[in-house]
Motif scaffolding. Structure first.
Motif, mmCIF file in Angstrom:
data_model
loop_
_atom_site.group_PDB
_atom_site.id
_atom_site.type_symbol
_atom_site.label_atom_id
_atom_site.label_comp_id
_atom_site.label_asym_id
_atom_site.label_seq_id
_atom_site.Cartn_x
_atom_site.Cartn_y
_atom_site.Cartn_z
ATOM 1 N N MET A 176 40.228 34.902 39.819
ATOM 2 C CA MET A 176 38.939 35.433 39.312
ATOM 3 C C MET A 176 39.183 36.351 38.218
ATOM 4 S SD MET A 176 37.490 36.582 43.512
ATOM 5 C CE MET A 176 36.046 37.296 42.447
ATOM 6 N N LYS A 177 40.354 36.549 38.007
ATOM 7 C CA LYS A 177 40.725 37.290 36.745
ATOM 8 C C LYS A 177 40.203 38.448 36.732
ATOM 9 C CE LYS A 177 41.636 33.132 33.963
ATOM 10 N NZ LYS A 177 41.588 32.439 32.581
ATOM 11 N N ILE A 178 40.219 39.401 37.887
ATOM 12 C CA ILE A 178 39.365 40.842 38.087
ATOM 13 C C ILE A 178 40.354 41.436 36.802
ATOM 14 C CG2 ILE A 178 39.058 42.879 39.409
ATOM 15 C CD1 ILE A 178 39.029 40.655 41.812
ATOM 16 N N LEU A 179 41.491 41.681 36.876
ATOM 17 C CA LEU A 179 42.304 42.588 36.155
ATOM 18 C C LEU A 179 42.078 42.295 34.757
ATOM 19 C CD1 LEU A 179 44.507 44.752 35.912
ATOM 20 C CD2 LEU A 179 46.180 43.086 35.725
ATOM 21 N N GLU A 180 41.937 41.062 34.063
ATOM 22 C CA GLU A 180 41.635 40.738 32.801
ATOM 23 C C GLU A 180 40.385 41.308 32.380
ATOM 24 O OE1 GLU A 180 40.846 36.696 30.210
ATOM 25 O OE2 GLU A 180 42.377 36.700 31.770
ATOM 26 N N ARG A 181 39.319 41.279 33.418
ATOM 27 C CA ARG A 181 37.914 41.638 32.811
ATOM 28 C C ARG A 181 37.988 43.186 32.866
ATOM 29 N NH1 ARG A 181 34.634 37.563 36.873
ATOM 30 N NH2 ARG A 181 35.000 35.398 35.477
ATOM 31 N N VAL A 182 38.747 43.779 33.811
ATOM 32 C CA VAL A 182 38.612 45.425 33.728
ATOM 33 C C VAL A 182 39.215 45.851 32.623
ATOM 34 C CG1 VAL A 182 39.680 47.310 35.017
ATOM 35 C CG2 VAL A 182 38.625 45.591 36.462
ATOM 36 N N GLN A 183 40.398 45.194 32.197
ATOM 37 C CA GLN A 183 41.193 45.711 31.033
ATOM 38 C C GLN A 183 40.305 45.229 29.576
ATOM 39 O OE1 GLN A 183 44.776 43.361 31.637
ATOM 40 N NE2 GLN A 183 46.099 45.245 32.229
ATOM 41 N N LYS A 184 39.388 44.786 29.607
ATOM 42 C CA LYS A 184 38.502 44.355 28.367
ATOM 43 C C LYS A 184 37.662 45.466 28.161
ATOM 44 C CE LYS A 184 38.727 39.346 28.386
ATOM 45 N NZ LYS A 184 37.996 38.011 28.571
ATOM 46 N N ILE A 185 37.221 46.277 29.499
ATOM 47 C CA ILE A 185 36.486 47.610 29.320
ATOM 48 C C ILE A 185 37.234 48.427 28.497
ATOM 49 C CG2 ILE A 185 34.906 48.969 30.618
ATOM 50 C CD1 ILE A 185 34.762 46.829 32.832
ATOM 51 N N PRO A 186 36.532 49.210 27.614
ATOM 52 C CA PRO A 186 37.428 50.265 27.189
ATOM 53 C C PRO A 186 37.665 51.583 28.225
ATOM 54 C CG PRO A 186 35.460 49.853 25.647
ATOM 55 C CD PRO A 186 35.351 48.956 26.887
ATOM 56 N N GLY A 187 38.887 51.586 28.340
ATOM 57 C CA GLY A 187 39.441 52.576 29.152
ATOM 58 C C GLY A 187 39.297 52.258 30.769
ATOM 59 N N GLY A 188 39.055 50.884 30.874
ATOM 60 C CA GLY A 188 38.707 50.002 32.284
ATOM 61 C C GLY A 188 39.560 50.594 33.277
ATOM 62 N N MET A 189 41.055 50.664 33.273
ATOM 63 C CA MET A 189 41.657 50.910 34.350
ATOM 64 C C MET A 189 41.659 52.304 34.707
ATOM 65 S SD MET A 189 43.433 48.161 34.640
ATOM 66 C CE MET A 189 44.983 48.623 35.498
ATOM 67 N N MET A 190 40.890 53.242 33.805
ATOM 68 C CA MET A 190 40.810 54.483 34.519
ATOM 69 C C MET A 190 39.115 54.765 34.986
ATOM 70 S SD MET A 190 41.561 57.812 34.861
ATOM 71 C CE MET A 190 40.566 59.110 35.362
ATOM 72 N N VAL A 191 38.440 53.965 34.127
ATOM 73 C CA VAL A 191 36.855 54.298 34.565
ATOM 74 C C VAL A 191 36.604 53.499 35.406
ATOM 75 C CG1 VAL A 191 34.501 54.214 33.267
ATOM 76 C CG2 VAL A 191 36.522 54.785 31.851
ATOM 77 N N VAL A 192 36.651 52.267 35.743
ATOM 78 C CA VAL A 192 36.320 51.340 36.865
ATOM 79 C C VAL A 192 36.415 51.722 38.279
ATOM 80 C CG1 VAL A 192 36.379 48.842 37.872
ATOM 81 C CG2 VAL A 192 36.077 49.132 35.341
ATOM 82 N N PRO A 193 37.982 52.060 38.576
ATOM 83 C CA PRO A 193 38.194 52.685 39.683
ATOM 84 C C PRO A 193 37.455 53.958 40.084
ATOM 85 C CG PRO A 193 40.196 51.960 38.726
ATOM 86 C CD PRO A 193 39.110 51.718 37.456
#
Length: 325
Positions: free
Chosen positions: A1-18
């Protein structure tokens, strides 16, 4: 599903999404997490421990072998960014009752004085030179809530116990000591420290109720624009005055993803900030996204301007003919 890849494409995604995921759960399904044991520890209860571990990893990156030029430019950009952030926050607190257009002095200071190290290094490594990227060795001091605590306490805007500030800097100091004593520890933490970010971001989100901060969105966008424009201009000027091209100054105009954790950390040290911490957290998180989008544009503009200037200096006769024609 490439969830991590999609999250990392979002600016600051590893912080903002969670963080947003944690806030949604806390707002609409709070009992899912609040069942005790390890599950609840993964939420709001484990937040301080995860932050401490992350600060330790950050500390290991602070080496003592930086070149004098890097130190000079790094300290200059650091003082410029933190200085202008402090000045604006103090003015808002003193002359506007601590709130300007829905932005608190806490949110302004947290967003403006903490640079996104990953983006800074990525931009300066691809567009600048070694002295540009190396200047972050000093700027990494901004990371975490310590400087914000120090400024708020020193300016009389907060009543933060001395030991609360010490407790923040000890993990960083321990990391710095071990990281300089053993490069393997530094390399290990540098590679794996970022894994803590989504976990403490989720825990931070579990302290936020979206129903009470629904109006924070547009103010967070304003905060992001202000951070890029104000800190960007000031840092570019200072960078050039200290021998740089302005590129490192432009790359420093971001808000770090971990800055979203600062309001909560301040509120834990001084309960008088507890009421505004949730709103400030979302405003800072919005600034993370906006600056992650705008800072690369600003840095690229500075790079192109430098390239044109360099070409003009190398080929003055060609430029003169072009200007006449």
């Amino acid at each position: 599903m490439k969830i991590l890849e999609r999250v990392q494409k979002i600016p600051g995604g590893m912080m903002v999404v969670p963080l947003i995921l944690g806030a949604i759960i806390n707002t609409f399904f709070p009992q899912i997490i609040k069942i005790g044991g390890f599950t609840e520890a993964l939420g709001s209860q484990g937040f301080p421990t995860l932050i401490a571990a992350y600060l330790f990893c950050v500390g290991t990156k602070m080496t003592l072998k930086a070149a004098p030029v890097m130190l000079k430019r790094g300290f200059s950009i650091l003082f410029a960014k933190v200085g202008i952030a402090s000045l604006i926050a103090i003015c808002v607190a003193k002359f506007f009752g601590g709130d300007l257009w829905g932005l608190s002095a806490l949110a302004i200071l947290a967003a403006m004085n903490d640079t996104n190290g990953g983006m800074f290094i990525a931009l300066t490594s691809s567009l600048g030179d070694e002295s540009d990227s190396g200047s972050y060795v000093v700027q990494s001091i901004e990371t975490g809530p310590f400087l914000t605590m120090l400024i708020l306490s020193g300016s009389g805007l907060a009543n933060i116990p001395y030991m609360a500030m010490v407790s923040v800097i000890i993990p960083i100091a321990l990391g710095a000591i071990l990281g300089n004593l053993d490069k393997d520890i530094r390399n290990f933490c540098a590679k794996h420290g970022e894994i803590l970010v989504p976990f403490f971001a989720f825990g931070l989100g579990n302290n936020i109720n979206l129903k009470s901060v629904v109006s924070a969105g547009w103010t967070g966008v304003i905060l992001g624009f202000a951070t890029v424009v104000i800190t960007g201009v000031v840092c570019i000027i200072v960078d050039r005055l200290t021998g740089g091209t302005g590129l490192a100054g432009a790359a420093a105009s971001t808000t770090a993803g971990n800055a979203a954790a600062t309001p909560k950390a301040i509120a834990m040290a001084d309960p008088t900030f507890a009421a505004i911490a949730p709103i400030a957290t979302l405003q800072v998180a919005a600034s993370v996204i906006i600056t992650a989008l705008l800072t690369p544009i600003l840095t690229t503009l500075v790079y192109k301007r430098n390239q044109k200037k360099k070409a003009k200096e190398l080929n003055p006769e060609v430029e003169a003919v072009n200007s006449i024609s």
